[in-house]
Write a protein that holds these residues in place. Structure first.
Motif, short mmCIF file in Angstrom:
data_model
loop_
_atom_site.label_atom_id
_atom_site.label_comp_id
_atom_site.label_asym_id
_atom_site.label_seq_id
_atom_site.Cartn_x
_atom_site.Cartn_y
_atom_site.Cartn_z
N LEU A 1 17.41 -27.63 2.99
CA LEU A 1 16.12 -28.09 3.50
C LEU A 1 15.39 -26.86 4.05
O LEU A 1 15.94 -26.13 4.87
CB LEU A 1 16.31 -29.12 4.61
N SER A 2 14.16 -26.63 3.57
CA SER A 2 13.37 -25.49 4.05
C SER A 2 12.11 -26.01 4.72
O SER A 2 11.39 -26.82 4.15
CB SER A 2 12.96 -24.58 2.88
N LEU A 3 11.87 -25.55 5.94
CA LEU A 3 10.68 -25.92 6.68
C LEU A 3 9.83 -24.68 6.89
O LEU A 3 10.35 -23.62 7.24
CB LEU A 3 11.04 -26.50 8.06
N SER A 4 8.53 -24.82 6.68
CA SER A 4 7.59 -23.75 6.97
C SER A 4 6.81 -24.17 8.22
O SER A 4 6.14 -25.19 8.22
CB SER A 4 6.63 -23.56 5.80
N LEU A 5 6.95 -23.39 9.28
CA LEU A 5 6.33 -23.68 10.58
C LEU A 5 5.24 -22.64 10.82
O LEU A 5 5.53 -21.52 11.26
CB LEU A 5 7.37 -23.62 11.69
N PRO A 6 3.97 -22.97 10.53
CA PRO A 6 2.91 -21.98 10.68
C PRO A 6 2.60 -21.66 12.14
O PRO A 6 2.67 -22.53 13.01
CB PRO A 6 1.70 -22.63 10.00
N VAL A 7 2.25 -20.41 12.37
CA VAL A 7 1.83 -19.96 13.69
C VAL A 7 0.40 -20.43 13.91
O VAL A 7 -0.44 -20.33 13.02
CB VAL A 7 1.92 -18.42 13.80
N SER B 1 17.64 -39.60 2.08
CA SER B 1 18.02 -39.82 3.48
C SER B 1 17.54 -38.71 4.41
O SER B 1 17.63 -38.84 5.63
CB SER B 1 19.54 -39.93 3.60
N VAL B 2 17.05 -37.60 3.85
CA VAL B 2 16.62 -36.48 4.68
C VAL B 2 15.31 -36.86 5.37
O VAL B 2 14.35 -37.28 4.73
CB VAL B 2 16.45 -35.20 3.84
N ASP B 3 15.30 -36.74 6.69
CA ASP B 3 14.14 -37.11 7.49
C ASP B 3 13.85 -36.00 8.49
O ASP B 3 14.75 -35.52 9.18
CB ASP B 3 14.42 -38.42 8.23
N VAL B 4 12.58 -35.59 8.56
CA VAL B 4 12.15 -34.55 9.50
C VAL B 4 11.02 -35.14 10.33
O VAL B 4 10.08 -35.71 9.79
CB VAL B 4 11.65 -33.29 8.76
N GLY B 5 11.13 -35.03 11.65
CA GLY B 5 10.08 -35.56 12.52
C GLY B 5 9.86 -34.65 13.71
O GLY B 5 10.73 -33.90 14.12
N VAL B 6 8.65 -34.74 14.27
CA VAL B 6 8.30 -33.99 15.47
C VAL B 6 7.83 -34.99 16.51
O VAL B 6 6.96 -35.81 16.24
CB VAL B 6 7.19 -32.95 15.19
N ASP B 7 8.43 -34.92 17.69
CA ASP B 7 8.02 -35.76 18.81
C ASP B 7 7.79 -34.83 19.99
O ASP B 7 8.74 -34.28 20.54
CB ASP B 7 9.10 -36.80 19.13
N ILE C 1 15.87 -33.22 12.71
CA ILE C 1 16.24 -33.25 11.30
C ILE C 1 17.45 -34.17 11.18
O ILE C 1 18.43 -34.02 11.90
CB ILE C 1 16.59 -31.84 10.79
N ARG C 2 17.36 -35.13 10.27
CA ARG C 2 18.42 -36.12 10.08
C ARG C 2 18.70 -36.25 8.59
O ARG C 2 17.78 -36.28 7.79
CB ARG C 2 17.99 -37.45 10.67
N ALA C 3 19.97 -36.33 8.22
CA ALA C 3 20.35 -36.52 6.82
C ALA C 3 21.65 -37.32 6.76
O ALA C 3 22.42 -37.35 7.73
CB ALA C 3 20.52 -35.18 6.13
N GLN C 4 21.89 -37.91 5.62
CA GLN C 4 23.06 -38.77 5.43
C GLN C 4 23.85 -38.29 4.22
O GLN C 4 23.28 -38.04 3.16
CB GLN C 4 22.61 -40.22 5.21
N GLU D 1 5.45 -27.88 6.78
CA GLU D 1 5.77 -28.32 5.42
C GLU D 1 7.27 -28.26 5.21
O GLU D 1 7.95 -27.38 5.74
CB GLU D 1 5.06 -27.43 4.40
N ALA D 2 7.80 -29.22 4.42
CA ALA D 2 9.24 -29.28 4.17
C ALA D 2 9.52 -29.47 2.69
O ALA D 2 8.79 -30.20 2.01
CB ALA D 2 9.85 -30.43 4.96
N THR D 3 10.55 -28.78 2.19
CA THR D 3 11.04 -28.97 0.83
C THR D 3 12.56 -29.06 0.87
O THR D 3 13.19 -28.48 1.76
CB THR D 3 10.62 -27.80 -0.11
N TYR D 4 13.13 -29.79 -0.09
CA TYR D 4 14.58 -29.95 -0.17
C TYR D 4 15.01 -29.67 -1.60
O TYR D 4 14.57 -30.35 -2.53
CB TYR D 4 14.99 -31.36 0.26
N ALA D 5 15.81 -28.64 -1.80
CA ALA D 5 16.27 -28.27 -3.14
C ALA D 5 17.66 -27.65 -3.05
O ALA D 5 17.92 -26.85 -2.15
CB ALA D 5 15.30 -27.30 -3.79
#
Length: 152
Positions: free
Chosen positions: A115-121, A56-62, A68-71, A107-111
């Protein structure tokens, strides 16, 4: 020893407790604690989502809005509850991203419920050195006028 008394502090604490313990499944917006830090040439965003269904974990960019959405599934209803403090339902968090991030390389990982997001410069936002031309050289380039005789 002097003590200060704030009559509104207790009211704020009570109100916060009452609102944070809302367990209505219909409530769609929930708190999602995050940590954000910079590590080298990227930012790391970590969100606590204990008990969230991984599918259910969803990550989006608009535009520049990261959503970030999760259930978290509903608790069993055919039991006698002694305490029920863990909220269920949909958890949503929206963050506005600043300029200078490479949004195409997130990039996103879930463990383990995190939830970990890597946001590159972005390359254009990375610090860089500006070369300095050293002046004062006596050798100046000469420019000859067209048709002028050369000194050879």
């Amino acid at each position: 020893m002097a003590f200060s008394y704030d009559p509104f502090r207790d009211l704020d604490t009570l109100t916060e407790r009452m609102l944070s313990r809302a367990s209505d499944v219909g409530q769609s917006m929930r708190s999602m604690p995050v940590d954000l830090f910079r590590s080298g040439d990227h930012y790391v965003l970590r969100c606590d989502l204990p008990g969230a269904d991984p599918g259910s974990v969803d990550v989006g960019v608009d535009g520049r809005t990261l959503t970030i959405r999760a259930q978290r599934s509903a608790q069993p209803e055919d039991v006698e509850w002694l305490a029920q403090e863990r909220p269920t339902g949909t958890f949503v968090r929206q963050l506005t991203l600043g300029r200078g991030l490479d949004l195409d390389r997130i990039e996103a990982t879930y463990a383990d419920g995190v939830l970990s997001l890597s946001l590159p410069v972005a390359e254009e936002a990375k610090p860089r050195r500006i070369p300095i031309a050293v002046g004062g050289s006596s050798a100046q380039p000469t420019v000859e006028a067209p048709g002028a005789p050369s000194a050879t």
